[in-house]
Design a protein around this motif. Structure first.
Motif, PDB file in Angstrom:
ATOM      1  N   ASN A   9      31.753  51.310  11.656  1.00  0.00           N
ATOM      2  CA  ASN A   9      31.336  52.687  11.598  1.00  0.00           C
ATOM      3  C   ASN A   9      32.531  53.515  11.259  1.00  0.00           C
ATOM      4  O   ASN A   9      33.464  53.773  12.238  1.00  0.00           O
ATOM      5  CB  ASN A   9      30.599  53.275  12.990  1.00  0.00           C
ATOM      6  CG  ASN A   9      30.344  54.419  13.094  1.00  0.00           C
ATOM      7  OD1 ASN A   9      30.634  55.207  11.994  1.00  0.00           O
ATOM      8  ND2 ASN A   9      29.993  55.058  14.160  1.00  0.00           N
ATOM      9  N   LYS A  11      32.706  56.619  10.726  1.00  0.00           N
ATOM     10  CA  LYS A  11      32.608  57.854  11.297  1.00  0.00           C
ATOM     11  C   LYS A  11      33.294  59.001  10.021  1.00  0.00           C
ATOM     12  O   LYS A  11      32.944  58.635   9.003  1.00  0.00           O
ATOM     13  CB  LYS A  11      33.657  57.802  12.609  1.00  0.00           C
ATOM     14  CG  LYS A  11      33.205  56.954  13.523  1.00  0.00           C
ATOM     15  CD  LYS A  11      33.680  57.071  15.051  1.00  0.00           C
ATOM     16  CE  LYS A  11      33.175  56.207  16.099  1.00  0.00           C
ATOM     17  NZ  LYS A  11      33.672  56.258  17.119  1.00  0.00           N
ATOM     18  N   LEU A 225      29.759  46.760  17.198  1.00  0.00           N
ATOM     19  CA  LEU A 225      29.709  48.159  16.259  1.00  0.00           C
ATOM     20  C   LEU A 225      31.060  48.660  16.599  1.00  0.00           C
ATOM     21  O   LEU A 225      31.432  48.917  17.793  1.00  0.00           O
ATOM     22  CB  LEU A 225      28.548  48.961  16.850  1.00  0.00           C
ATOM     23  CG  LEU A 225      28.427  50.268  16.127  1.00  0.00           C
ATOM     24  CD1 LEU A 225      28.476  50.058  14.691  1.00  0.00           C
ATOM     25  CD2 LEU A 225      27.484  51.166  16.714  1.00  0.00           C
ATOM     26  N   VAL A 226      31.839  48.511  15.540  1.00  0.00           N
ATOM     27  CA  VAL A 226      33.516  48.888  15.713  1.00  0.00           C
ATOM     28  C   VAL A 226      33.599  50.287  14.991  1.00  0.00           C
ATOM     29  O   VAL A 226      33.297  50.364  13.634  1.00  0.00           O
ATOM     30  CB  VAL A 226      34.006  47.478  14.878  1.00  0.00           C
ATOM     31  CG1 VAL A 226      35.556  47.905  15.093  1.00  0.00           C
ATOM     32  CG2 VAL A 226      33.560  46.303  15.526  1.00  0.00           C
TER      33      VAL A 226
HETATM   34  P1  PGA Z   1      35.809  52.323  18.657  1.00  0.00           P
HETATM   35  O1  PGA Z   1      34.097  53.321  18.109  1.00  0.00           O
HETATM   36  O2  PGA Z   1      35.398  50.976  18.246  1.00  0.00           O
HETATM   37  O3  PGA Z   1      36.593  53.314  17.967  1.00  0.00           O
HETATM   38  O4  PGA Z   1      35.760  52.489  19.837  1.00  0.00           O
HETATM   39  C1  PGA Z   1      33.037  52.559  18.242  1.00  0.00           C
HETATM   40  C2  PGA Z   1      31.873  53.132  17.982  1.00  0.00           C
HETATM   41  O5  PGA Z   1      31.824  54.519  18.189  1.00  0.00           O
HETATM   42  O6  PGA Z   1      30.884  52.677  17.314  1.00  0.00           O
END
Ligand code: PGA
Length: 246
Positions: A9, A11, A225-226
């Protein structure tokens, strides 16, 4: 047999120049696990035209198929641009946009109607965990966010403790196991043993190369989910390789 899934992800990160990261993921993405990258919507079309072994997804969709919703994107538009999946009910959307479980369920149905796989996110806050409410919260988010017609093909569930996202704090493997075992039994009692055991369960929250293998060894963790560690192939590829080896 559930196919493992490494989902990234991005973002609100990524300009066109970031698409070279997809090229650098090709080797890792040729293994047993499915690799999905969810870039910002502005990049879905260009990402899908040179995705290769990587599948492309979106980070959100509107619940309506079309209409007067300025600035929004429908599931059909995302599909048309090249997405095959969409993340729904991420805790950042639940917090920033007030998305309720019921709204996430409407979005899930919209995603299915467009032929997208819904990756539905659930997760407790630190306060929920510290007050012993984790399983109650996860149970009620699953109940409210998942429509009745879930299948192993149209739905993936991601367990993302809010306090672990972007913080570097990771639950213990026992804590992850407790929630994933609970989610599996909840899905099996609601959707039946076959469907409930076919839905893939991802863990998300501060997954990185150094902790991926031990997380993937937890039963009923079908992938991750990364967020942060999916932005660069040099960080994400070792996570994918750990999943391929699990
Ligand atoms: P992170 O985010 O791996 O940066 O902690 C995970 C997510 O929001 O899916």
């Amino acid at each position: 047999m559930r196919r493992k899934l490494a989902a990234g992800n991005w973002k609100m990160n990524g300009l066109a120049s970031a698409l070279s990261e997809l090229d650098a993921l090709q080797d890792a993405a040729s293994g047993a696990a499915e690799v999905l990258i969810c870039p910002p919507a502005t990049l879905i079309s260009s990402a899908s035209s040179h995705a290769g072994n990587v599948t492309i997804g979106a980070q959100d969709c509107h619940s309506a198929p079309s209409g007067a919703h300025t600035g929004e994107l429908s599931a059909e538009m995302l599909k048309d641009a090249g997405a095959s999946a969409v993340i729904l009910g991420h805790s950042e959307r639940r917090a920033d946009h007030g998305e309720s479980d019921a709204y996430v369920a409407y979005k899930t149905q919209a995603a299915w109607a467009a032929g997208l796989t819904a990756i539905v996110c659930v997760g407790e806050t630190l306060n929920d965990r510290e007050t012993g409410q984790t399983l109650d919260v996860i149970g009620s988010q699953l109940s409210g966010s998942l429509p009745d017609d879930c299948t192993g093909e149209n739905t993936v569930v991601a367990y993302e403790p809010v306090w672990a996202i972007g913080t570097g704090k990771v639950p213990t493997t026992e804590q992850i196991a407790e929630v994933h075992t609970f989610m599996r039994s909840t899905l099996m009692s609601r959707f039946g043993d076959d469907t409930g055991s076919a839905i893939r369960l991802l863990y998300g929250g501060s997954v990185k190369a150094s902790n991926a293998a031990e997380i993937f060894a937890v039963s009923d963790v079908d992938g991750a989910l990364v967020g942060g560690a999916s932005l660069k192939a040099v960080d994400f590829a070792p996570i994918v390789e750990a999943l391929n080896a699990s």
